[in-house]
Design a protein around this motif. Structure first.
Motif, short mmCIF file in Angstrom:
data_model
loop_
_atom_site.label_atom_id
_atom_site.label_comp_id
_atom_site.label_asym_id
_atom_site.label_seq_id
_atom_site.Cartn_x
_atom_site.Cartn_y
_atom_site.Cartn_z
N ASP A 90 -0.41 6.28 -5.57
CA ASP A 90 -0.13 7.00 -4.45
C ASP A 90 -1.75 6.42 -3.79
O ASP A 90 -2.84 6.93 -4.69
CB ASP A 90 0.42 7.99 -4.53
N GLU B 234 4.10 7.88 -7.17
CA GLU B 234 3.59 6.59 -7.22
C GLU B 234 4.65 6.07 -7.04
O GLU B 234 6.30 7.17 -7.35
CB GLU B 234 4.17 6.58 -9.07
N GLU C 215 -2.79 4.19 -3.46
CA GLU C 215 -3.09 2.30 -4.31
C GLU C 215 -2.85 1.35 -3.47
O GLU C 215 -1.81 1.31 -3.24
CB GLU C 215 -3.36 2.73 -5.22
N SER C 216 -3.21 0.09 -3.62
CA SER C 216 -2.90 -1.42 -3.29
C SER C 216 -2.63 -1.69 -4.43
O SER C 216 -3.00 -2.19 -5.17
CB SER C 216 -3.29 -1.62 -1.70
N ARG C 217 -1.33 -2.95 -4.07
CA ARG C 217 -0.77 -3.66 -5.44
C ARG C 217 -0.79 -5.26 -4.48
O ARG C 217 0.51 -5.55 -3.97
CB ARG C 217 0.50 -3.37 -6.44
N VAL D 200 3.71 0.68 -7.91
CA VAL D 200 2.00 1.82 -7.37
C VAL D 200 1.67 2.32 -7.38
O VAL D 200 2.81 3.96 -6.73
CB VAL D 200 1.84 0.87 -5.52
N GLN E 268 1.30 5.23 -0.02
CA GLN E 268 0.53 5.99 0.83
C GLN E 268 2.17 7.78 0.57
O GLN E 268 2.11 8.79 2.01
CB GLN E 268 0.44 6.62 2.35
N THR F 209 1.08 -0.86 -0.31
CA THR F 209 0.37 -0.04 -0.06
C THR F 209 1.02 1.02 -0.04
O THR F 209 1.96 1.57 0.96
CB THR F 209 -1.23 0.11 1.41
#
Length: 329
Positions: free
Chosen positions: A279, A243, A281-283, A277, A239, A237
């Protein structure tokens, strides 16, 4: 059509302008344009709708005598049923300053928390509801008592319209003070919108957990078979306010703990994967693990790097680290 037939026009404009500003902000406009759209929505429109709902009638300068039987006074009492334009303007700004934090506080209880879209949407909906309430409140007023918006004929600040024993006092200092105060409030609001506080960036890494029950000892699959291929799902995730490209390395290590220090005796790289990933968002990454060691003194170590990982990854060089004790049969 007379002016009295347009008693609702200001609230109709509040509804239309609120909708237009909200759509403009949510469309992704940035920079000065975003500030210009946000300032009236935050510092004026909600308060104006609220004040209009609370004071739907026009100012009424009439004199009414005190009840001599109850007070023993014979002096007249000035009664005003509504607010002057300047009073409405000042109270609109003050009320908006009170309404917006309340909406923001309410947003903390929602699943999305304090984010632009839920706060802005809630503020827009509240403003529209208050404007509709103001229209209903004015409609219930007698037609000759309804507040009808009109362009001021003179100075917008404390224009003399009521008889007062203080006519000789100059209102210019008060006008300047109010104008300066409102200007300062708008400027500070614009600065706050242009420079919102941001927390320090961080990245989270986690592994997929199993269904928890009364017999669950670990939140992940901790038992493996030597020589067999297994999968470990890790989630990253971002934060960091921008990016980022990450590299995840999973190591199989044999360790011993003498109570004071933990020593790594053997270490083998199982897999490494790269993910970009955005900003906020989760991968998820699926890491392949084929244990080559046996025993109950093993652990998986996930090493997360910003960018590329070195040829020989270590806990000290990684950006984030996670240790998962396992047993290989």
């Amino acid at each position: 059509m007379s002016d009295t037939n347009w008693w609702f026009v200001d609230q109709a404009l509040v509804i239309a302008v609120t909708g237009a500003l909200t759509l403009g902000i949510l469309s992704g406009i940035g920079g000065v344009g975003r500030i210009a759209l946000t300032v009236p929505l935050v510092l004026f429109l909600p308060g104006y709708a609220l004040v209009s709902a609370l004071f739907p009638d026009e100012p009424n300068d009439e004199y009414q005598s005190f009840d001599d039987e109850k007070t023993g006074l014979g002096n007249p009492l000035l009664v005003s049923g509504g607010l002057e334009s300047i009073e409405r303007a000042v109270l609109s700004v003050v009320s908006s300053v009170a309404v917006v934090p309340a909406v923001t506080l309410f947003s903390t209880a929602t699943p999305r928390g304090i984010a632009l879209e839920p706060v802005l949407s809630a503020l827009a909906v509240l403003t529209v509801l208050l404007a509709l309430a103001a229209i209903g409140a004015r409609y219930r007023c007698p037609p000759d008592r309804r507040f009808v918006p009109a362009l001021p004929s003179g100075s917008p600040f404390f224009a003399p319209g009521r008889p007062s024993p203080y006519q000789r006092v100059s209102c210019r200092p008060y006008n300047v003070a109010i104008a300066a105060g409102l200007l300062l409030l708008v400027m500070s609001g614009g600065f706050a919108l242009a420079n919102p506080p941001q927390h320090d960036g961080f990245t989270e890494v986690s592994v997929e957990t199993e269904n928890v029950s009364g017999e669950t000892q670990t939140m992940y699959d901790s038992t493996y078979s030597a020589g067999e291929r297994h999968e470990l799902n890790a989630t990253i995730t971002n934060q960091e306010h921008e990016e980022r490209t990450y590299t995840t390395v999973v190591m199989l290590e044999r360790v011993s703990d003498d109570g004071d220090d933990l020593t790594v005796h053997e270490s083998t790289e199982m897999d490494r994967r790269t993910a970009t990933v955005a900003d906020g968002e989760s991968r998820q990454q699926t890491l392949e693990i084929t244990p080559s060691m046996r025993g109950d003194d093993l652990r998986l170590t996930l090493l997360l790097y910003n960018g590329e990982a070195p040829a020989e990854p270590t806990t000290e060089s990684a950006y984030r680290t996670m240790h998962l004790p396992i047993e290989v049969e």
